[in-house]
Design an enzyme around this catalytic site. Structure first.
Site, short mmCIF file in Angstrom:
data_model
loop_
_atom_site.label_atom_id
_atom_site.label_comp_id
_atom_site.label_asym_id
_atom_site.label_seq_id
_atom_site.Cartn_x
_atom_site.Cartn_y
_atom_site.Cartn_z
N ASP A 197 33.22 4.68 -9.85
CA ASP A 197 33.90 3.62 -10.58
C ASP A 197 33.13 2.30 -10.54
OD1 ASP A 197 36.81 2.58 -11.63
OD2 ASP A 197 35.89 1.13 -10.28
N VAL A 218 38.21 1.90 -13.96
CA VAL A 218 37.53 2.87 -14.83
C VAL A 218 38.05 4.27 -14.56
CG1 VAL A 218 35.31 3.84 -15.51
CG2 VAL A 218 35.49 1.41 -15.00
N ASP A 219 38.27 4.60 -13.29
CA ASP A 219 38.87 5.90 -12.98
C ASP A 219 40.26 6.01 -13.60
OD1 ASP A 219 36.91 7.22 -11.49
OD2 ASP A 219 37.47 6.21 -9.65
N VAL A 220 41.02 4.94 -13.55
CA VAL A 220 42.37 4.96 -14.13
C VAL A 220 42.31 5.13 -15.64
CG1 VAL A 220 44.50 3.64 -14.46
CG2 VAL A 220 43.33 3.59 -12.24
N SER A 270 41.36 8.64 -16.44
CA SER A 270 42.50 9.51 -16.19
C SER A 270 43.49 9.47 -17.35
CB SER A 270 43.20 9.10 -14.89
OG SER A 270 44.37 9.87 -14.69
#
Length: 381
Positions: free
Chosen positions: A143, A171-173, A176
């Site tokens: 991230d 960024v991961d969120v 997702s």
């Protein structure tokens, strides 16, 4: 398998770890899917060791954040027996989520091309850092790294400071959330075609797409934006302003709201000033306007201004910390917290469905907690 919800009856095989993939699987579990989390023996998901902070039972709170509504099984994918169970799970699943480095799943025998032969209805969802083809396939995706190389840090922070990451793995969120949309779209397409497909989301593409107006300004006008602190690049005042004691967030989106703001804070002359009457003029004279607004706002604390401005129908609020933010949402009736078994407290799903509401049946599982259940389930048919 008696769960209710919009995705009741959908089986998700979660081979992912850390955040983007596990968060997507947990969201599908909220919606009623049965999620089987496959973990490495002994260590499990990396985030089980990512602490402090820890919950009262010693579990890393990072792990708790992305793994509710799942059943944990441990499988050694390097062992033929463990791999065989993994393949059997994949052949019975509706959705498989993985974030192996590109090529690893194929080498293990869990790649899309092999599994779709055994299970044509499988929706196979992959999270990558920089895509699965070309030079990006060899790069590891993290991230913080993607916030940097994806341009997000270049527009975050103060103009005279260094580029700054967002305070959560955003960024991961984002990846997702995009993965969840892709999975749901693929499940809907399967209703018509009877066949699954491969869904892929990369962290880099997720952050570039999330730059919206900033990306559009570059792509269509050639403008490379910089850091503006809490200021908006196009709208003024849409930023924090200093009140008597602390910053106040003011989100004035049009000229009519600006005029109302000026009258409400006792500075109606600002609305009549040709330097500020229109948004384009306010943007050109931002520095002087901010000085004038903060002079008026210095008369009261931020919380008092919040009440006054909200009563006038203007979007404003103090800059809360997390404790204040959850209390604020609670006071507004948003029901922001869900209580899970084992004393686990988490943010509630933001999704509200009137006929098939989300549910919270299982706390984040202990490592391998459901292995016996899994073995029995595999033998059912």
């Amino acid at each position: 398998m008696t769960k209710t919800g919009a995705l009741a009856g959908v089986v998700v095989a979660d081979f992912s770890r850390i955040l983007a993939g596990p968060l997507a699987a947990a969201a599908l579990g909220d919606l009623g899917a049965t999620v089987v989390k496959v973990e490495r023996p002994e260590s499990g998901d990396d985030t089980r060791q990512w602490g402090p902070p820890y919950a009262s039972d010693g579990t890393a709170t990072y792990y708790l954040s992305a793994n509710r509504n799942k059943r944990s099984v441990t499988l050694d994918l390097a062992d033929p027996a463990g791999l065989a169970k993994a393949v059997r799970l994949a052949t019975r699943a509706d959705v498989l989520i993985e974030n192996f480095r590109p090529g690893v799943a194929d080498r293990l025998g869990l790649g899309y091309e092999r599994l779709r032969q055994a299970n044509p209805r499988l929706v196979y969802a992959s999270v990558t850092g920089f895509g699965s083809r070309g030079e990006g396939a060899r790069l590891g995706g993290y991230d913080f790294l993607v916030q940097a190389v994806g341009g997000l840090m270049s527009i975050t922070g103060w103009p005279d400071g260094e580029p700054t990451k967002v305070g959560v793995a955003v960024v991961d969120v984002l990846a997702s959330l995009n993965l969840q949309v892709g999975i749901l779209a693929a499940l809907q397409a399967r209703e018509r075609s009877g066949r699954g497909q491969h869904v892929e989301v990369s962290l880099l593409n997720a952050v570039l797409a999330a730059l919206v107006n900033q990306a559009s300004g570059y792509l269509n006008a050639g403008k490379v934006p910089g850091r503006l602190g809490n200021e908006h690049p196009s709208i003024v005042p849409y930023q924090t302003l200093r009140a008597a004691d602390r910053p106040l967030a003011v989100a004035v989106g049009n000229d009519a709201q600006f005029s109302k703001l000026c009258h409400t804070i006792g500075a109606p002359e600002l609305a009549r000033d040709p330097r500020y009457a229109a948004n384009a003029s306010r943007e050109a004279n931002r520095a002087d306007l901010v000085v004038a607004l903060e002079k008026a706002l210095a008369a009261k604390p931020a919380t008092e201004w919040t009440a006054v401005l909200q009563a006038a129908g203007l979007p404003a609020g103090v800059v809360n910390d997390l404790a204040e933010a959850f209390a604020y949402a609670e006071n507004l009736g948003c029901e922001p917290v869900v209580e899970l078994p084992r004393g686990v407290r988490q943010p509630a799903s933001p999704i509200r469905l009137s006929a098939s509401p989300v549910s919270y049946e299982l706390p984040p599982p202990r490592l391998g907690e459901h292995s016996d259940w899994f073995d029995a389930w595999l033998e059912e048919k």
